[in-house]
Write an enzyme that holds these catalytic residues in place. Sequence first.
Site, PDB file in Angstrom:
ATOM      1  N   GLU A  18     -23.133 -37.462  16.589  1.00 41.99           N
ATOM      2  CA  GLU A  18     -24.592 -37.834  16.594  1.00 41.99           C
ATOM      3  C   GLU A  18     -25.453 -36.612  16.673  1.00 41.99           C
ATOM      4  O   GLU A  18     -25.282 -35.396  17.349  1.00 41.99           O
ATOM      5  CB  GLU A  18     -24.799 -38.586  17.803  1.00 41.99           C
ATOM      6  CG  GLU A  18     -26.114 -39.142  17.822  1.00 41.99           C
ATOM      7  CD  GLU A  18     -26.447 -39.985  19.303  1.00 41.99           C
ATOM      8  OE1 GLU A  18     -27.570 -40.496  19.413  1.00 41.99           O
ATOM      9  OE2 GLU A  18     -25.589 -40.273  20.171  1.00 41.99           O
ATOM     10  N   GLY A  19     -26.434 -36.570  15.716  1.00 38.27           N
ATOM     11  CA  GLY A  19     -27.361 -35.371  15.666  1.00 38.27           C
ATOM     12  C   GLY A  19     -28.714 -35.934  15.824  1.00 38.27           C
ATOM     13  O   GLY A  19     -29.090 -36.952  16.326  1.00 38.27           O
ATOM     14  N   GLY A  20     -29.572 -35.031  15.399  1.00 36.67           N
ATOM     15  CA  GLY A  20     -31.161 -35.163  15.416  1.00 36.67           C
ATOM     16  C   GLY A  20     -31.615 -36.413  14.390  1.00 36.67           C
ATOM     17  O   GLY A  20     -32.334 -36.996  14.813  1.00 36.67           O
ATOM     18  N   PHE A  21     -30.894 -36.530  13.530  1.00 33.79           N
ATOM     19  CA  PHE A  21     -31.177 -37.703  12.552  1.00 33.79           C
ATOM     20  C   PHE A  21     -30.641 -38.972  12.985  1.00 33.79           C
ATOM     21  O   PHE A  21     -31.334 -40.101  12.826  1.00 33.79           O
ATOM     22  CB  PHE A  21     -30.258 -37.231  11.019  1.00 33.79           C
ATOM     23  CG  PHE A  21     -30.509 -38.069  10.081  1.00 33.79           C
ATOM     24  CD1 PHE A  21     -31.530 -37.956   9.045  1.00 33.79           C
ATOM     25  CD2 PHE A  21     -30.049 -39.638   9.854  1.00 33.79           C
ATOM     26  CE1 PHE A  21     -32.052 -39.000   7.869  1.00 33.79           C
ATOM     27  CE2 PHE A  21     -30.129 -40.287   8.780  1.00 33.79           C
ATOM     28  CZ  PHE A  21     -31.161 -40.056   7.694  1.00 33.79           C
ATOM     29  N   GLY A  22     -29.433 -38.940  13.596  1.00 33.34           N
ATOM     30  CA  GLY A  22     -28.805 -40.293  14.211  1.00 33.34           C
ATOM     31  C   GLY A  22     -27.407 -40.083  14.292  1.00 33.34           C
ATOM     32  O   GLY A  22     -27.032 -38.913  14.216  1.00 33.34           O
ATOM     33  N   LYS A  23     -26.645 -41.161  14.335  1.00 35.07           N
ATOM     34  CA  LYS A  23     -25.210 -41.171  14.571  1.00 35.07           C
ATOM     35  C   LYS A  23     -24.439 -41.349  13.320  1.00 35.07           C
ATOM     36  O   LYS A  23     -24.832 -41.864  12.077  1.00 35.07           O
ATOM     37  CB  LYS A  23     -24.834 -42.436  15.208  1.00 35.07           C
ATOM     38  CG  LYS A  23     -25.391 -42.667  16.625  1.00 35.07           C
ATOM     39  CD  LYS A  23     -24.892 -43.880  17.595  1.00 35.07           C
ATOM     40  CE  LYS A  23     -25.329 -43.809  18.973  1.00 35.07           C
ATOM     41  NZ  LYS A  23     -24.901 -44.793  19.740  1.00 35.07           N
ATOM     42  N   LYS A  45     -24.231 -41.739   7.641  1.00 30.97           N
ATOM     43  CA  LYS A  45     -25.066 -41.114   8.877  1.00 30.97           C
ATOM     44  C   LYS A  45     -26.219 -42.247   8.529  1.00 30.97           C
ATOM     45  O   LYS A  45     -26.636 -42.505   7.518  1.00 30.97           O
ATOM     46  CB  LYS A  45     -25.335 -39.785   8.149  1.00 30.97           C
ATOM     47  CG  LYS A  45     -26.691 -39.107   9.259  1.00 30.97           C
ATOM     48  CD  LYS A  45     -27.208 -37.959   8.623  1.00 30.97           C
ATOM     49  CE  LYS A  45     -26.061 -36.919   8.494  1.00 30.97           C
ATOM     50  NZ  LYS A  45     -26.729 -35.473   8.092  1.00 30.97           N
ATOM     51  N   ASP A  51     -30.974 -23.480   7.488  1.00 30.21           N
ATOM     52  CA  ASP A  51     -30.361 -23.832   8.856  1.00 30.21           C
ATOM     53  C   ASP A  51     -28.757 -23.505   8.701  1.00 30.21           C
ATOM     54  O   ASP A  51     -28.221 -24.523   9.194  1.00 30.21           O
ATOM     55  CB  ASP A  51     -30.890 -25.211   8.900  1.00 30.21           C
ATOM     56  CG  ASP A  51     -30.641 -25.598  10.504  1.00 30.21           C
ATOM     57  OD1 ASP A  51     -30.823 -24.706  11.211  1.00 30.21           O
ATOM     58  OD2 ASP A  51     -30.537 -26.933  10.750  1.00 30.21           O
TER      59      ASP A  51
END
Length: 413
Positions: free
Chosen positions: A98-103, A128, A225
């Site tokens: 899971e990240g800032g975008f979503g799971k 994603k 990034d």
Amino acid sequence: MGNCASAIDAFVQRGNRASPAATAGMSASRRTSSSATTGKLSTLSSASTFMPSTVSGGDDDDDDPVGQILESPNLKIYTFAELKSATRNFRPETVLGEGGFGKVYKGWVDEKTMNPSKASTGVMVAVKKLNPESVQGMEQWQSEVNFLGRISHPNLVRLLGYSMDDNELLLVYEFMAKGSLENHLFRRGAVYEPLPWSLRLKILIGAARGLAFLHSSERQIIYRDFKASNILLDSHFNAKLSDFGLAKHGPDGGESHVTTRVMGTYGYAAPEYVSTGHLYVKSDVYGFGVVLLEMISGLRALDPSREREKVNLVNWARPLLSDRRKLSQLMDGGLEGQYNPKAALLAAQLTLRCLNGDPKRRPSMKEVVEALEKIESSAKGRMAREPRNSSRRGLVQSPRGDSARNNSSSRGR
């Protein structure tokens, strides 16, 4: 496979009418994906057009070492129902991360048609799914499609398709069996063993080739990034760059840089970019230098749990990198006996060049690749000259080395 450019434009217009709140939040701070110790800079991303090009420089382990940039994305368009089926209704047990975008969910598709298939049949993919509350939103999703959807290179993760059905935003990638470099460097347990020196070099070279390809394309691409969590590893530990939500075209018209809102990840972002907003192609080189330093030391770029003078790894390590006698204090304890001190010194010197405060004095990524390949060749030559029983799987541990690893684990992670 279908061309998605016109479909994306239509969806963006539809999305802007339907959800003004989502659009308004696109420039908000981007959340960290896996570590509370890594702060995020504010974000804003824009998609741009590409010129087709072909540039060499791929991984030796790949049959096709040539990369391509297409005029427009050529991806499979899925319905939300299809990806719901591929992931077994987005079950919790299929979550990969899971990240800032979503799971990110594990899914299965047919190898030929890429249509959803039964579990454990066909090929595995990573799906994603945008979290409706994500601060990244549609703009970053579109940037990912516009950049990664047009790029083909052995050291870049393949984007296979997407879905924008019923205002649900999803992306479908090739599955990377070994996960992120960050996990292998900083997590411990039965799943994650310390990476041997030879494997670290292989990963670094692959990631460097990916960046070199982006920088040498007809319209230079600044990744923006570069960090350990965005370097994914396949089943053979081949490195591939992922997450192009912040990617941006480099300067043109004879300019040396582009000026943009500062974004990226604290600890990895180049100092000139953080202080002025001036983004150079070689701003990526600084980020690579930080990851190279993490590989050498086994420590995170930023870690508030460390002693005050060691919180910022670059600031603390810079004097050690430049002193042959002090370099051993910086080397990851888990690498005891694995590397040639001369090769380690060359890697340290390369790190310093990448971290130079003046972007003009940093090497190009092509030069970085060449330097790392020389270090790898010298390491392989040394291993060939050593007796077969001098190491086990390339790892030579000692009580002092284990102790150093344990100490660094308690201080630096």
